[in-house]
Each structure stands twice: as structure tokens, then as C-alpha cells.
Design a protein around this motif. Structure first.
Motif, short mmCIF file in Angstrom:
data_model
loop_
_atom_site.label_atom_id
_atom_site.label_comp_id
_atom_site.label_asym_id
_atom_site.label_seq_id
_atom_site.Cartn_x
_atom_site.Cartn_y
_atom_site.Cartn_z
N GLN A 167 -29.15 -35.05 13.47
CA GLN A 167 -29.94 -34.44 14.55
C GLN A 167 -30.65 -33.16 14.13
N LYS A 168 -30.05 -32.42 13.22
CA LYS A 168 -30.54 -31.07 12.91
C LYS A 168 -30.69 -30.86 11.41
N PRO A 169 -31.66 -31.53 10.81
CA PRO A 169 -31.78 -31.49 9.34
C PRO A 169 -32.07 -30.09 8.78
N TYR A 170 -32.59 -29.18 9.59
CA TYR A 170 -32.94 -27.85 9.06
C TYR A 170 -31.70 -27.11 8.56
N ARG A 172 -29.05 -28.39 7.07
CA ARG A 172 -28.77 -28.86 5.73
C ARG A 172 -29.73 -28.21 4.73
N LEU A 419 -32.29 -23.17 14.58
CA LEU A 419 -32.12 -24.46 13.92
C LEU A 419 -31.55 -25.50 14.88
N LEU A 421 -33.33 -26.21 17.83
CA LEU A 421 -34.40 -26.40 18.80
C LEU A 421 -34.51 -27.82 19.34
N PRO A 422 -34.16 -28.85 18.57
CA PRO A 422 -34.20 -30.18 19.19
C PRO A 422 -33.32 -30.28 20.44
#
Lengths: 453, 453
Positions: A167-170, A172, A419, A421-422
Motif C-alpha cells: 500500500q505504501k511503497p514510499y 520502502r 508517506l 497519503l494514500p
């Protein structure tokens, strides 16, 4: 200044000791037990995973522990962190309450986690470790440990809960920017991970599983150690610098809190803020209400049992007496990944049992509504975790509006949401849900509790 | 303190005036021209787009402009911003240079942009505007204006360059969290956008095109105004609070800079940092070298011509004398979206022509290498734009290492890179390129310059 927003401390005013609440409590916390013998674990049992300095802090009965100079030097990159008066939020709410928030999002990793990642990396490097392994949920802890390892010359390997990894690649990417390696958990790299993947190849993971994987790898090599981002006594100890600073900052403006409110996952942020105030309360100098806020979908304090349980899913850790939903409980993939843990810190659980604090559970949509309101008033987009504390802060500020009381509220904004925000997009577009957990699911997880006489 | 990292100012020490360099320059800057008459534009020509307070600041000959109380109140949410001594980077580089960086990433939007977004929203609200339109590249400016509009009760509509809209979705989400609307530019909503989409339905956009779209919409309604995030005199004016604070902070530690280095896109961050120091230099009190760093793929100062050109692609703005690559030049979609502008602020261009500053161009891979080195040493992941300034800072620190000189370097870390992490991933995975722009492409764009006698 009448319209001051920030209450700052100079670097020279930064506390130089962490606070250990254990000796000040009316009763000692129950010890962790060895899962085989059911006897209290000793320092030697923990030595494969942790360096001796941290083990001694874990069992310390000393009231204060000096912060090493090398740790202080890194702390000063962002500490002391600011205490804010949320004047613009107070205006929007039309409340007579005075709202203060301690902002830990100024740290390089964007949360309170470096407060313990830095000393953990320091003590491990000092003891000759080559690499640290760890788990991470939303990624705040993994980011903090990756940064701390970069600063003390350690390698770092992170197992990230699959739901957050996807869901939150930033997060990583940030961990990798600091030089660490990230694995999606459950991973095929460990026996614990493979066992979960066999059950379900599309497993979304959990903190408990990721812990099992990181512990398994650390236990296999002498110079690889494990680091935990919450739950344990030494982690809570390191976080007390938050509350120690807040005490100094509130004193600067002559305020005494009536209510201290923080979010709880494993509990380190909450303990970090509240324990120094609890010391003052136990000494009879102040009398604030201290209240934890947990997510309705993972309510270990308000819906769990107080019992011995494992810290991880595979049952590799010592047994800890804590409020737990059962180590088999896999929380829904809510957006506050840092709060998706089946248990609660044993020390906080003990404090809760002693009646020294309260707890409430709130659903994530109410939390995000408070987060958006806060962002538009104060400018800072909060991480999903502290929106839980903000939701309770808003509730309390509106109660103060009704009663006309000038309640002084202190809360912890333990991280920013840049990080995450989605999650805000999901909330703003109406796609975020608040599904109740069925009693059957709670009961099924509790049925897996280990038998401890 | 000998090992101090941060040099802080109290809120009460925040400067209360912006600095206008125009009256201190040895010659006045050439005026903007009306594209039809080729006569200098007057305040009335600008009234459809800007409120009169900002127009008067744009043409002001006063050395100082008072910062309104309402703007100061919002500034104090994050200002004064910290000045850091980059001790850990100095150690990693083994340089005798002393490196200071002014960190604007502490603002709620994560960059220096709120310094002008807040006064622009304030003056527009005061003048009765209902809505502001604007463009944004990487999204820093759109985020800042969305936040400022939320604080002063204005609607906000943002055209975001398609390349960034697609590559970095978190920026859009943050803008939406602050309550604004975002359109992918070129958009079908405007004549300027439709014209580009007819030429190329997959157009990646440019700042020049997005400006055309936002200006077109603002010009159609009395109560809708336009806001620009860089280039113009009043924007540079608002940013001078950066340099004014840095002057106070360096004085606190008894330092005088030998070199001031900043990145330049439109130029507002660079001017904000350097103009107050240039005032001191023109008065003979200090003598630093002042150096701009631009991306090799969009080098308006080092590779453009000094000529009258349009500020946007469709030719709707006044003609401004500036260093330009031609308003038809569409820069490669490099990761520092905030530096992808065909022109340079007329005021900076004038200062450059007067020989008061230098400029260099650096490719993005060297910049990101410096950014990663900085992140691992200092903890902060820089935005792609200031990695350009960091790359030059590293070059200069290594020169100092060779010469043994204790050079004092001041740079601006104008924003964090939390929402730009895909760029770091591209760099770390080796997918980032440094393609040279062909001389033919430069020549073709310059051929579109308007004829001004």
C-alpha cells in the motif's frame, strides 16, 4: 508571547537521562517467562538477540539511565523537539480548552522511533554487531532503524508487513535510501515466513509474523542481532525523553495538563509521553488523567485479556504478561499500520491494571476526520497513528466547549503522514471503512493463548 | 556549544520585514513589457490577475516591506526555520570546510514555498478573492498554496505538470488533503491545454503550459485570481525572510560565509537565501561568492540568452527580460520538477548580468549521489531540487579538503524529499539517466523568442 505557537528548548536544555518508571510503581511488573520452562527469563536467555547493555536496561531497577554522549549527539540533529500550542485548531473548534502537542515528526525518519533506534544501533555497534534485523508495519520503525544503522556503520535488514509494503511503497524507498534491505513479509527467506505462505500465498502479513522472521534470522548468527521498535521496557525507556522535554516545555509557559492523551500500538510513544508525567502524578505534584487511544479494530487494552502470551506469531519470543488479543490475531489491514499489534507493552499493561491510566478505542474514519481537520488548521498532515489521539483530543475539546472548562490537553503528534497519503486519499474519496471485528474472531484468537499456570 | 547542530531563533526574533533588493542595485532591472504594445506594463495591466497589494510589491522601490501580523502568525507555525551545521557530513567528507544549511523543509508543506503562498493568499483574501488558480511542477508550490488557501478561506485550483502528476501521486494527495482541486496539465479544461493535447494526447506537460492554463481560468472571473510560486519580484521579496534569518543565525555563532550556494529553477529559493547577504556585500560588510546551481537539462543561466520572453508557453503573460531557453522549450522530465522552467527570474537574471553572482549546471545523477550521501550522514532526505546545491557544496568541500582551507559554506536545503522518493529509487536502482540536451533542441526553442526591438 501571547500568541506563541512553538515552545522550544535549546540543545543545551535537552534531558541527558532516560526515566525508568519501574522503581516508582506500587508493585513490580510480572517477569517475562521462558516458553519451555515457564521460569522467568534471565539476561543470558536474551543474549542471542540483544546486546548486554540493552538487556540490563530491560531489567533495570534504576530510576534514571544516562544517555551516552554518542546518542545525544545524534539526538541533537532534531531534539529537543518542539511543543506546539494548537491555537488554530482551538479556534476552529471554538473551544476554551488549551491544546498542546509534542511533535516528533521533526525527526529525520518522521516519527518518535529514532529515539530508540539510535541508542539500539549505538549499543549494538559498541558490542560488535555487524547487522541488525527487524520488522516494520507502516514503516516508521524500519525507517528509523535503517537511519540509525547508517549512522553507526551497521547493516540493516527489515521485514515489512505485506499490506503496508504494497500500500505504501514510499516507506520502502526511504528505508532503501538510508541503505537498508527490505523484504515483504511473510517472506520465503525464513521458516516462519514459509509456513504462513503455505497456508496462504496471498497473506497480507502482520507485525507478529514479521517479528518471527526477523528474530529467526538474528538467532542464526553471532554477529546479527535483533531490534524491536516498541513493547519492551528498554524501548519505552528511550522514549521517555519525549515526556521529559514536554515537562520542561509546559513549565516554561506555566501550564499543568489536565489530560494527557496518546495513541497506543505497542505503546512506546504513549509511554514516552506519559511516564514522566505519571512520575509527577505518583509523587503528588500533578494530577492529570492519562488516557490511551487504540484502534477499534485492534483494541488490546479495551477488548483483550491480561495474560501471558507470545510477542510474535510463531511463538519464538519469551512469554510476556500483557493485554493481548491472542498472538494469532491478524488485525484488519487498517491504515494505522503502527497500531496493528495483537498485544500491548507489558509495562503499560501493568500500569493499566494498577488503575493509573484509562483507555478508549476509536474507529479509523473518526480518526481521519480529525486528522484532516488538524491538517487544514495546523498545517501538519498527521500520521494515521496519532490521528487516534487527535480524535480523542477533539472529543475532549468539544466537551470543554459544552462545559466551558479551560481544560489543558497534552497530546503526542508522534509522526507526520507524508508517506501515508494514500490513506488520506481513501478517506477523502469515501473508500475507507470501519468494519467491526466479530466476537467470534476475537474468541478464536484468544483460544490460542498458551497455558500458563 | 562546541558540537551544536542547530542554530535556532525564538519566535520573537523572527524578522518582521521582507527585503527588496531593487533600490540597492547599481542599475534598475528592465521593466516587463505588454506583449501587444511593447510598452512597460502598469499596475492596471496586472489587476485582472493579482490583487493591488501584490502588484505594488511587484514594482516597489522601497527597501523594506512590513510583514502583516496575520502572515506573521501563520509563519510562526514553523518559522524561524533552523540553521544547521552539517557536522556529520563534514566528517564523512573529511573536509575542513564548515557547512551550514538553512532548512526550509520544516514548513507544513515541506519546502520554502509557504513563505510566499501565505502572504499571497492573505492579500488575495483581503482583496475579496474567492478562488486562486495556479500551476505546480513537482507539487511543492501547489501544496503550499493549497494550505495557505485553507488557512484564509479561499478555494484553490491547481494545474499540475502531467509528468509529475503521474510520477509522484503523493503530492496530489497532499494537495487534496488541504482541500484544493488538482488537474493534470495539459487539461481539456482550457483552450491552452486543449491546444497542447491536440498536438500530443500523451503530452507530459511543462510549467509553461500549466501557467497558461491557470492564467486563462483566472482571467475569466473577477473574483478568481492567479498566484505564481516563483520568478516574480514579489515572490522573491517574500522569500527574503530565509536569508534575513540566516544572517541572524550565523551572527549568533560568529560566522561569515565565504560561499553561498543555492539551486535555481524560477529562482525564489536562491534569491530568498542570497539577497539579504548580497545587500551586506554591496554595502561592503562581507564578501561571499554567491553561486546558483541549475540542472544540466534546463540551464537557463548558463546556456540561455538574456532576452525578452514570455513567462508561459501560450504567450499570455507580459514579456520579461530574463535568461531564457525559449518559452517553447520543454525540459526533459527530470526528477527535480521544480527546476524545469524555461526562464529565470528577471531580477536574478539582472543581478547575474551585473556580475554579482555566478552560476553552474550539474547533471542529476551527481546531484542524487550527493543527496544520498547527505541523507545517510545528516538524516534528512533532501528534495531533488536542493540536491543540486548539495552537489556543488560537496564539490566545494572536497576542494577545501585539497587546499586545506576552512571555507565557510552556506546553502539552502529548501525542502525534504518525502514525496519524491520514487526519484531516489530510480537513482539507487541505476535507472536514472543524464542525457545531454542537443544544441539543435536549444536552438529550436530559442528561435521562438518574440521579436522585441
Amino acid at each position: 508571547m501571547a500568541d506563541q505557537h512553538k515552545i522550544l528548548l535549546d540543545e543545551s536544555e535537552m534531558p541527558t537521562r532516560w526515566y525508568n518508571i519501574v522503581p516508582d510503581l506500587p508493585a513490580p511488573p510480572p517477569p517475562p517467562l521462558h516458553p519451555g520452562t515457564l521460569q522467568p527469563v534471565g539476561p543470558d536467555d536474551l543474549a542471542p538477540l540483544f546486546p548486554m547493555d540493552l538487556i540490563l536496561q530491560e531489567v533495570s531497577g534504576e530510576r534514571y539511565v544516562d544517555i551516552p554522549d554518542e546518542v545525544q549527539d545524534v539526538y541533537r540533529l532534531w531534539r529537543p523537539s518542539p511543543l506546539y500550542r494548537a491555537r488554530r485548531l482551538e479556534q476552529v473548534l471554538g473551544t476554551p480548552a488549551r491544546i498542546y502537542y509534542k511533535y516528533e515528526g521533526v525527526s529525520p525518519a518522521g516519527s518518535h522511533k529514532p529515539n530508540t533506534a539510535v541508542p539500539q544501533a549505538y549499543y549494538n555497534a559498541k558490542a560488535g554487531a555487524r547487522k541488525l534485523t527487524t520488522e516494520t508495519g507502516a514503516g516508521q520503525w524500519g525507517t528509523a532503524l535503517a537511519l540509525a544503522c547508517a549512522m553507526f556503520g551497521l547493516e540493516c535488514e527489515v521485514w515489512q508487513v505485506a499490506a503496508s509494503y504494497d500500500q505504501k511503497p514510499y516507506r520502502r524507498m526511504m528505508i532503501e535510501t538510508f541503505g537498508a534491505t527490505v523484504h515483504r513479509s511473510p517472506s520465503p527467506l525464513t521458516a516462519a515466513g514459509r509456513a504462513q505462505l503455505e497456508k496462504d500465498p496471498d497473506h497480507t502479513g502482520s507485525l507478529g509474523i514479521a517479528i518471527s522472521e526477523a528474530v529467526e534470522v538474528a538467532a542464526q548468527s553471532e554477529d546479527v542481532k535483533y531490534a524491536l521498535g516498541s513493547v519492551l521496557n528498554h524501548v519505552l525507556l528511550h522514549q521517555t525523553i519525549i515526556g521529559e522535554e514536554a515537562l520542561l516545555q509546559l513549565a516554561k509557559v506555566g501550564e499543568t495538563p489536565d489530560l494527557i492523551v496518546g495513541c497506543t500500538g505497542g505503546g512506546s510513544n504513549f509511554a514516552g509521553l506519559s511516564f514522566p508525567f505519571l512520575r509527577e502524578k505518583l509523587a503528588g505534584r500533578i494530577d492529570p488523567v492519562i488516557r490511551a487511544v487504540e484502534p477499534a479494530s485492534c483494541p488490546s487494552l479495551t477488548h483483550g485479556v491480561y495474560a501471558y502470551d507470545f510477542g510474535d506469531t510463531a511463538g519464538m519470543t519469551p512469554l510476556m504478561k500483557m493485554h493481548t488479543l491472542g498472538h494469532d490475531f491478524v488485525p484488519d489491514p487498517i491504515h494505522a499500520g503502527g497500531l496493528r499489534y495483537h498485544g500491548m507493552s507489558p509495562l503499560i499493561s501493568h500500569v493499566y491494571e494498577l488503575g493509573l491510566m484509562e483507555a478508549v478505542a476509536i474507529g479509523q474514519r473518526e480518526c481521519f476526520a480529525a486528522g484532516v481537520q488538524f491538517a487544514r488548521a495546523e498545517g501538519i498532515v498527521p500520521a494515521p497513528e496519532p490521528t487516534h489521539a487527535l480524535a480523542e483530543t477533539v472529543r475532549e475539546a468539544l466537551r470543554a466547549k459544552e462545559s466551558g472548562q479551560e481544560t489543558v490537553i497534552l497530546t503526542a503528534l508522534c509522526g507526520h503522514g507524508h508517506l501515508d497519503l494514500p490513506a488520506y486519499e481513501a478517506f477523502l474519496s469515501g473508500r475507507m471503512t470501519d468494519e467491526a471485528v466479530s466476537e467470534e474472531r476475537f474468541a478464536a484468537a484468544l483460544a490460542t493463548l498458551p497455558a500458563v499456570p
